[in-house]
Design a protein around this motif. Structure first.
Motif, PDB file in Angstrom:
ATOM      1  N   TYR A  32      50.400  33.303  39.401  1.00  0.00           N
ATOM      2  CA  TYR A  32      50.027  33.315  37.977  1.00  0.00           C
ATOM      3  C   TYR A  32      48.891  34.302  37.718  1.00  0.00           C
ATOM      4  CZ  TYR A  32      47.976  31.916  33.561  1.00  0.00           C
ATOM      5  OH  TYR A  32      47.447  31.929  32.296  1.00  0.00           O
ATOM      6  N   LEU A  33      47.880  34.321  38.572  1.00  0.00           N
ATOM      7  CA  LEU A  33      46.731  35.187  38.344  1.00  0.00           C
ATOM      8  C   LEU A  33      47.102  36.662  38.442  1.00  0.00           C
ATOM      9  CD1 LEU A  33      43.948  33.306  40.346  1.00  0.00           C
ATOM     10  CD2 LEU A  33      44.264  33.362  37.879  1.00  0.00           C
ATOM     11  N   VAL A  34      48.025  36.999  39.332  1.00  0.00           N
ATOM     12  CA  VAL A  34      48.367  38.406  39.549  1.00  0.00           C
ATOM     13  C   VAL A  34      49.480  38.873  38.627  1.00  0.00           C
ATOM     14  CG1 VAL A  34      49.200  40.071  41.262  1.00  0.00           C
ATOM     15  CG2 VAL A  34      47.591  38.296  41.944  1.00  0.00           C
ATOM     16  N   GLU A  35      50.501  38.046  38.425  1.00  0.00           N
ATOM     17  CA  GLU A  35      51.706  38.494  37.741  1.00  0.00           C
ATOM     18  C   GLU A  35      51.764  38.105  36.260  1.00  0.00           C
ATOM     19  OE1 GLU A  35      53.638  40.473  39.218  1.00  0.00           O
ATOM     20  OE2 GLU A  35      52.797  40.249  41.230  1.00  0.00           O
ATOM     21  N   TYR A  36      51.119  37.035  35.869  1.00  0.00           N
ATOM     22  CA  TYR A  36      51.265  36.537  34.505  1.00  0.00           C
ATOM     23  C   TYR A  36      49.985  36.647  33.680  1.00  0.00           C
ATOM     24  CZ  TYR A  36      55.799  34.639  35.855  1.00  0.00           C
ATOM     25  OH  TYR A  36      57.101  34.510  36.286  1.00  0.00           O
ATOM     26  N   ALA A  37      48.850  36.341  34.271  1.00  0.00           N
ATOM     27  CA  ALA A  37      47.595  36.410  33.521  1.00  0.00           C
ATOM     28  C   ALA A  37      47.215  37.862  33.244  1.00  0.00           C
ATOM     29  CB  ALA A  37      46.479  35.719  34.305  1.00  0.00           C
ATOM     30  N   ARG A  38      46.486  38.067  32.191  1.00  0.00           N
ATOM     31  CA  ARG A  38      46.057  39.407  31.821  1.00  0.00           C
ATOM     32  C   ARG A  38      45.030  39.895  32.834  1.00  0.00           C
ATOM     33  NH1 ARG A  38      42.095  41.445  28.391  1.00  0.00           N
ATOM     34  NH2 ARG A  38      41.504  39.311  27.824  1.00  0.00           N
ATOM     35  N   ARG A  39      45.274  41.063  33.393  1.00  0.00           N
ATOM     36  CA  ARG A  39      44.414  41.584  34.439  1.00  0.00           C
ATOM     37  C   ARG A  39      43.019  41.882  33.897  1.00  0.00           C
ATOM     38  NH1 ARG A  39      48.150  45.781  38.025  1.00  0.00           N
ATOM     39  NH2 ARG A  39      49.807  44.270  38.536  1.00  0.00           N
ATOM     40  N   GLY A  40      42.026  41.446  34.681  1.00  0.00           N
ATOM     41  CA  GLY A  40      40.648  41.688  34.299  1.00  0.00           C
ATOM     42  C   GLY A  40      40.113  40.754  33.246  1.00  0.00           C
ATOM     43  N   SER A  41      40.858  39.722  32.876  1.00  0.00           N
ATOM     44  CA  SER A  41      40.380  38.794  31.858  1.00  0.00           C
ATOM     45  C   SER A  41      39.253  37.927  32.409  1.00  0.00           C
ATOM     46  CB  SER A  41      41.527  37.914  31.361  1.00  0.00           C
ATOM     47  OG  SER A  41      42.020  37.093  32.405  1.00  0.00           O
ATOM     48  N   ARG A  42      38.537  37.302  31.505  1.00  0.00           N
ATOM     49  CA  ARG A  42      37.429  36.454  31.908  1.00  0.00           C
ATOM     50  C   ARG A  42      37.899  35.238  32.685  1.00  0.00           C
ATOM     51  NH1 ARG A  42      33.382  34.994  27.182  1.00  0.00           N
ATOM     52  NH2 ARG A  42      33.344  37.278  27.232  1.00  0.00           N
ATOM     53  N   PHE A  43      39.055  34.712  32.321  1.00  0.00           N
ATOM     54  CA  PHE A  43      39.593  33.541  33.023  1.00  0.00           C
ATOM     55  C   PHE A  43      39.929  33.885  34.469  1.00  0.00           C
ATOM     56  CE2 PHE A  43      43.427  31.169  34.337  1.00  0.00           C
ATOM     57  CZ  PHE A  43      42.895  29.888  34.343  1.00  0.00           C
ATOM     58  N   VAL A  44      40.528  35.040  34.698  1.00  0.00           N
ATOM     59  CA  VAL A  44      40.879  35.454  36.059  1.00  0.00           C
ATOM     60  C   VAL A  44      39.622  35.641  36.891  1.00  0.00           C
ATOM     61  CG1 VAL A  44      41.946  37.282  37.424  1.00  0.00           C
ATOM     62  CG2 VAL A  44      43.059  36.471  35.334  1.00  0.00           C
ATOM     63  N   ARG A  45      38.604  36.286  36.323  1.00  0.00           N
ATOM     64  CA  ARG A  45      37.357  36.474  37.064  1.00  0.00           C
ATOM     65  C   ARG A  45      36.695  35.143  37.382  1.00  0.00           C
ATOM     66  NH1 ARG A  45      36.502  40.579  33.131  1.00  0.00           N
ATOM     67  NH2 ARG A  45      34.920  39.241  32.143  1.00  0.00           N
ATOM     68  N   LEU A  46      36.756  34.209  36.448  1.00  0.00           N
ATOM     69  CA  LEU A  46      36.159  32.901  36.678  1.00  0.00           C
ATOM     70  C   LEU A  46      36.860  32.161  37.813  1.00  0.00           C
ATOM     71  CD1 LEU A  46      34.203  30.642  35.830  1.00  0.00           C
ATOM     72  CD2 LEU A  46      35.919  29.904  34.156  1.00  0.00           C
ATOM     73  N   VAL A  47      38.189  32.219  37.826  1.00  0.00           N
ATOM     74  CA  VAL A  47      38.938  31.538  38.892  1.00  0.00           C
ATOM     75  C   VAL A  47      38.646  32.170  40.246  1.00  0.00           C
ATOM     76  CG1 VAL A  47      41.255  31.030  39.737  1.00  0.00           C
ATOM     77  CG2 VAL A  47      40.741  30.756  37.323  1.00  0.00           C
ATOM     78  N   ARG A  48      38.558  33.476  40.313  1.00  0.00           N
ATOM     79  CA  ARG A  48      38.283  34.143  41.577  1.00  0.00           C
ATOM     80  C   ARG A  48      36.892  33.818  42.094  1.00  0.00           C
ATOM     81  NH1 ARG A  48      40.884  40.077  40.035  1.00  0.00           N
ATOM     82  NH2 ARG A  48      43.091  39.440  40.266  1.00  0.00           N
ATOM     83  N   VAL A  49      35.916  33.819  41.203  1.00  0.00           N
ATOM     84  CA  VAL A  49      34.561  33.470  41.632  1.00  0.00           C
ATOM     85  C   VAL A  49      34.507  32.023  42.105  1.00  0.00           C
ATOM     86  CG1 VAL A  49      32.193  33.153  40.819  1.00  0.00           C
ATOM     87  CG2 VAL A  49      33.461  35.203  40.182  1.00  0.00           C
ATOM     88  N   THR A  50      35.213  31.141  41.410  1.00  0.00           N
ATOM     89  CA  THR A  50      35.238  29.738  41.811  1.00  0.00           C
ATOM     90  C   THR A  50      35.886  29.572  43.186  1.00  0.00           C
ATOM     91  OG1 THR A  50      35.392  29.084  39.485  1.00  0.00           O
ATOM     92  CG2 THR A  50      35.963  27.432  41.130  1.00  0.00           C
TER      93      THR A  50
END
Length: 332
Positions: A134-152
């Motif tokens: 989901y993070l790589v293929e569906y979520a918008r790249r570089g979005s705040r949500f993706v960065r938050l999940v990666r940091v978590t």
């Protein structure tokens, strides 16, 4: 007679002169340009810099060799020490079906280790791989949500295992009412290895070229079919690498399982209790080795258990690598 070849021929140096208006040719002054001297100084600096770089390169190369030699020596020393102390202590009594205080059998712990590791991976791999997709293929790249999940996820990887053990004791053992059981330990291990699987899967998916996705879309395939048929097969070796890391952590974990799975040396009775055997307390090989070492009565048997644990980890890693190679060959 050999003639040395100069790869950088020097330019001919002219010596223009100027005549004095009073003395004529007698007052001739050499007006050779000053850049000839600057060129010589530059060549000296280049030669000095080249020698310095060669010296630094040789030093770094030998430091790298030394670091690799020290790492290999430490690994060989640890493995050799375990084998020297553990192999002579191996005996048929250690592989009895039932554990007693006389034989201190490791077979129940071996069976519990395999069951718990497989159950933890069965819980963590689908969630981790799905989240990474989901993070790589569906979520918008570089979005705040993706960065938050990666940091978590990166933060969760650095949390000590004892914290996971306390969480598992408070939530699975106490709040859910599962008690010290195989299921509580497996769920705790699944939470521990979930960030590792998710991050490695995410890196493997991002390493797949975008041309694969563009080719699938160009042939009229949807996103789901493109991911399943084009992207995932190319990322399988990287995903299996993360699974191998997670498997090693599951097999070698002690602190978290002391609070969640207990230390009862028994094989879960799936034949008699069915699925309810998941609520039986058990101990893994790492916990078994820790218990024997702490008691101080069966230290040699603890070393023998470490030998079996080492062999188990090597066999599981080899099996995973064979599967990855088979998938790679079938993909080609």
């Amino acid at each position: 007679m050999s003639i040395a070849f100069n790869p950088r021929p020097r330019r001919p140096r002219f010596s223009p002169v100027a005549c004095s208006p009073v003395l004529g040719a007698l007052g001739a002054v050499d007006l050779a340009p000053s850049w000839f001297a600057e060129e010589d100084a530059l060549e000296v600096r280049i030669a000095r810099t080249a020698r310095h770089r060669r010296a630094v390169s040789a030093l770094l190369r030998w430091l790298t060799y030394a670091a690799a030699a020290v790492t290999a020596a430490v690994l060989l020393f640890v493995v050799g020490y375990i084998l020297v102390r553990g192999v002579p202590a191996l005996s048929p009594d250690l592989f009895q079906w039932e554990y007693t205080s006389e034989n201190v059998s490791l077979l129940p712990a071996l069976a519990s280790t395999v069951i718990m590791a497989l159950l933890a991976l069965a819980l963590a791999v689908p969630v981790g791989v799905g989240a990474a997709i989901y993070l790589v293929e569906y979520a918008r790249r570089g979005s705040r949500f993706v960065r938050l999940v990666r940091v978590t996820a990166e933060t969760l990887q650095g949390i000590p295992s004892i914290i996971y053990g306390l969480f598992g004791m408070l939530f699975f053992v106490t709040a859910c009412g599962w008690g010290l059981s195989l299921l509580s330990g497996a769920c705790t291990l699944a939470i521990m290895v979930l960030p590792v699987i998710m991050r490695t899967t995410e890196e493997a998916l991002m390493a797949v070229p975008d041309s694969y996705r563009e080719g699938g879309f160009g042939l009229g395939a949807g996103r789901l079919r493109t991911v399943a048929r084009c992207v995932l097969p190319s990322a399988v070796p990287g995903i299996l690498g993360g699974v191998i890391l997670a498997l090693g952590r599951c097999v070698g974990e002690v602190a978290a399982l002391l609070f969640t799975a207990g230390t009862v040396a028994q094989i879960p009775d799936f034949a008699g209790q069915g699925i309810f055997a998941l609520f039986d307390s058990c101990r893994t090989l790492a916990v078994h080795m820790y218990t024997l070492a702490c008691e101080g009565l069966h230290v040699n048997e603890a070393y023998a258990t470490s030998v079996v644990l080492l062999i188990l980890v090597l066999l599981l890693n080899a099996a995973m690598r064979v599967v990855a190679q088979k998938m790679e060959v079938s993909k080609k």
